[in-house]
Design a protein around this motif. Structure first.
Motif, PDB file in Angstrom:
ATOM      1  N   LEU A  59       0.830  -1.203   0.000  1.00 14.55           N
ATOM      2  CA  LEU A  59       0.000   0.000   0.000  1.00 14.55           C
ATOM      3  C   LEU A  59       0.869   1.259   0.000  1.00 14.55           C
ATOM      4  O   LEU A  59       0.531   2.244  -0.657  1.00 14.55           O
ATOM      5  N   GLU A  60       1.978   1.223   0.720  1.00 11.66           N
ATOM      6  CA  GLU A  60       2.913   2.365   0.704  1.00 11.66           C
ATOM      7  C   GLU A  60       3.539   2.537  -0.688  1.00 11.66           C
ATOM      8  O   GLU A  60       3.677   3.658  -1.172  1.00 11.66           O
ATOM      9  N   LEU A  61       3.920   1.406  -1.307  1.00  7.57           N
ATOM     10  CA  LEU A  61       4.464   1.482  -2.672  1.00  7.57           C
ATOM     11  C   LEU A  61       3.437   2.063  -3.641  1.00  7.57           C
ATOM     12  O   LEU A  61       3.772   2.874  -4.509  1.00  7.57           O
ATOM     13  N   GLU A  62       2.176   1.639  -3.498  1.00  6.84           N
ATOM     14  CA  GLU A  62       1.122   2.139  -4.384  1.00  6.84           C
ATOM     15  C   GLU A  62       0.948   3.645  -4.230  1.00  6.84           C
ATOM     16  O   GLU A  62       0.726   4.344  -5.210  1.00  6.84           O
ATOM     17  N   LYS A  63       1.044   4.131  -2.997  1.00  3.53           N
ATOM     18  CA  LYS A  63       0.901   5.577  -2.767  1.00  3.53           C
ATOM     19  C   LYS A  63       2.046   6.356  -3.398  1.00  3.53           C
ATOM     20  O   LYS A  63       1.834   7.423  -3.957  1.00  3.53           O
ATOM     21  N   SER A  64       3.265   5.826  -3.276  1.00  3.08           N
ATOM     22  CA  SER A  64       4.423   6.586  -3.742  1.00  3.08           C
ATOM     23  C   SER A  64       4.653   6.479  -5.250  1.00  3.08           C
ATOM     24  O   SER A  64       4.894   7.483  -5.914  1.00  3.08           O
ATOM     25  N   SER A  65       4.571   5.281  -5.800  1.00  2.00           N
ATOM     26  CA  SER A  65       4.911   5.138  -7.224  1.00  2.00           C
ATOM     27  C   SER A  65       3.946   4.267  -8.014  1.00  2.00           C
ATOM     28  O   SER A  65       4.080   4.157  -9.218  1.00  2.00           O
ATOM     29  N   ALA A 107       7.778  -0.914 -20.964  1.00  2.00           N
ATOM     30  CA  ALA A 107       7.347   0.447 -20.646  1.00  2.00           C
ATOM     31  C   ALA A 107       7.182   0.670 -19.140  1.00  2.00           C
ATOM     32  O   ALA A 107       7.063   1.815 -18.698  1.00  2.00           O
ATOM     33  N   ASN A 108       7.187  -0.370 -18.364  1.00  2.00           N
ATOM     34  CA  ASN A 108       6.918  -0.262 -16.931  1.00  2.00           C
ATOM     35  C   ASN A 108       8.119   0.278 -16.153  1.00  2.00           C
ATOM     36  O   ASN A 108       9.235  -0.182 -16.326  1.00  2.00           O
ATOM     37  N   ALA A 109       7.856   1.254 -15.274  1.00  2.00           N
ATOM     38  CA  ALA A 109       8.903   1.777 -14.386  1.00  2.00           C
ATOM     39  C   ALA A 109       8.524   1.576 -12.917  1.00  2.00           C
ATOM     40  O   ALA A 109       9.246   2.005 -12.031  1.00  2.00           O
ATOM     41  N   ARG A 110       7.374   0.938 -12.688  1.00  2.00           N
ATOM     42  CA  ARG A 110       6.885   0.743 -11.318  1.00  2.00           C
ATOM     43  C   ARG A 110       7.423  -0.555 -10.729  1.00  2.00           C
ATOM     44  O   ARG A 110       7.782  -1.474 -11.463  1.00  2.00           O
ATOM     45  N   PRO A 111       7.440  -0.651  -9.398  1.00  2.00           N
ATOM     46  CA  PRO A 111       7.780  -1.935  -8.770  1.00  2.00           C
ATOM     47  C   PRO A 111       6.749  -2.994  -9.179  1.00  2.00           C
ATOM     48  O   PRO A 111       5.579  -2.681  -9.407  1.00  2.00           O
ATOM     49  N   ILE A 112       7.195  -4.238  -9.260  1.00  2.00           N
ATOM     50  CA  ILE A 112       6.329  -5.353  -9.638  1.00  2.00           C
ATOM     51  C   ILE A 112       6.010  -6.151  -8.386  1.00  2.00           C
ATOM     52  O   ILE A 112       6.905  -6.498  -7.614  1.00  2.00           O
ATOM     53  N   VAL A 113       4.723  -6.452  -8.188  1.00  2.00           N
ATOM     54  CA  VAL A 113       4.289  -7.267  -7.054  1.00  2.00           C
ATOM     55  C   VAL A 113       3.536  -8.470  -7.603  1.00  2.00           C
ATOM     56  O   VAL A 113       2.557  -8.318  -8.327  1.00  2.00           O
ATOM     57  N   ILE A 114       4.019  -9.656  -7.252  1.00  2.00           N
ATOM     58  CA  ILE A 114       3.437 -10.914  -7.729  1.00  2.00           C
ATOM     59  C   ILE A 114       2.659 -11.551  -6.589  1.00  2.00           C
ATOM     60  O   ILE A 114       3.123 -11.559  -5.448  1.00  2.00           O
TER      61      ILE A 114
END
Length: 160
Positions: A59-65, A107-114
């Motif tokens: 959730l913190e990652l989603e808020k930031s990037s 094209a993705n620059a975001r962290p990946i969560v599996i």
């Protein structure tokens, strides 16, 4: 004090209490292990392992990037429900799906969560390893969601 020899009803009551406690413990353990949706006790008991993140961290990652969600479950489970925007990439269809999503990964620059469907699901870690080996992660952070699909659903119930 009470003397068990002079008052056998005390002994009988004590034995009944022990028997009831034992039966309750056994029933609870059996129900926990055979129930289709056991309580999520693991979320409180163990810290995330290497490469794993908790739902709070995501959730913190989603808020930031923002994050790119990857669903490692089988197609049938994905079709029944998945995190909005999640891409299906499971071990069974890895090669075909990886090729299909190549432009998205580039094209993705975001962290990946599996994520997958269980606490200790090997599919998520398999996908993480294959993405790193094949270069699909494109030098992005890559994580496995501890608790998987159930952790995400629980977080949505708390934050509707």
């Amino acid at each position: 004090m009470f003397n068990v020899r002079t008052n056998p009803s005390i002994l009988r009551v004590a034995l009944q209490m022990v028997a009831l406690l034992g039966a309750s413990a056994i029933a609870g353990a059996v129900a926990f292990h055979i129930h289709p949706r056991p309580p999520e006790l693991y979320l409180l008991q163990e810290a995330p392992g290497e490469g794993e993140v908790t739902m709070a961290q995501v959730l913190e990652l989603e808020k930031s990037s923002g994050v790119l969600w990857i669903d490692a479950r089988v197609r049938e489970q994905y079709d029944l429900g998945h995190i909005p925007g999640a891409l299906l990439l499971n071990p069974q269809e890895f090669d075909a799906l990886a090729f299909e999503y190549m432009d998205t990964f580039q094209a993705n620059a975001r962290p990946i969560v599996i994520y997958c469907d269980a606490q200790k699901c090997a599919a998520s870690k398999t996908i993480m390893q294959r993405m790193e080996e094949t270069g699909l992660a494109m030098n992005n952070e890559i994580h496995v969601l501890r608790g998987g699909w159930n952790a995400w659903k629980s977080s949505q119930n708390k934050n509707p």
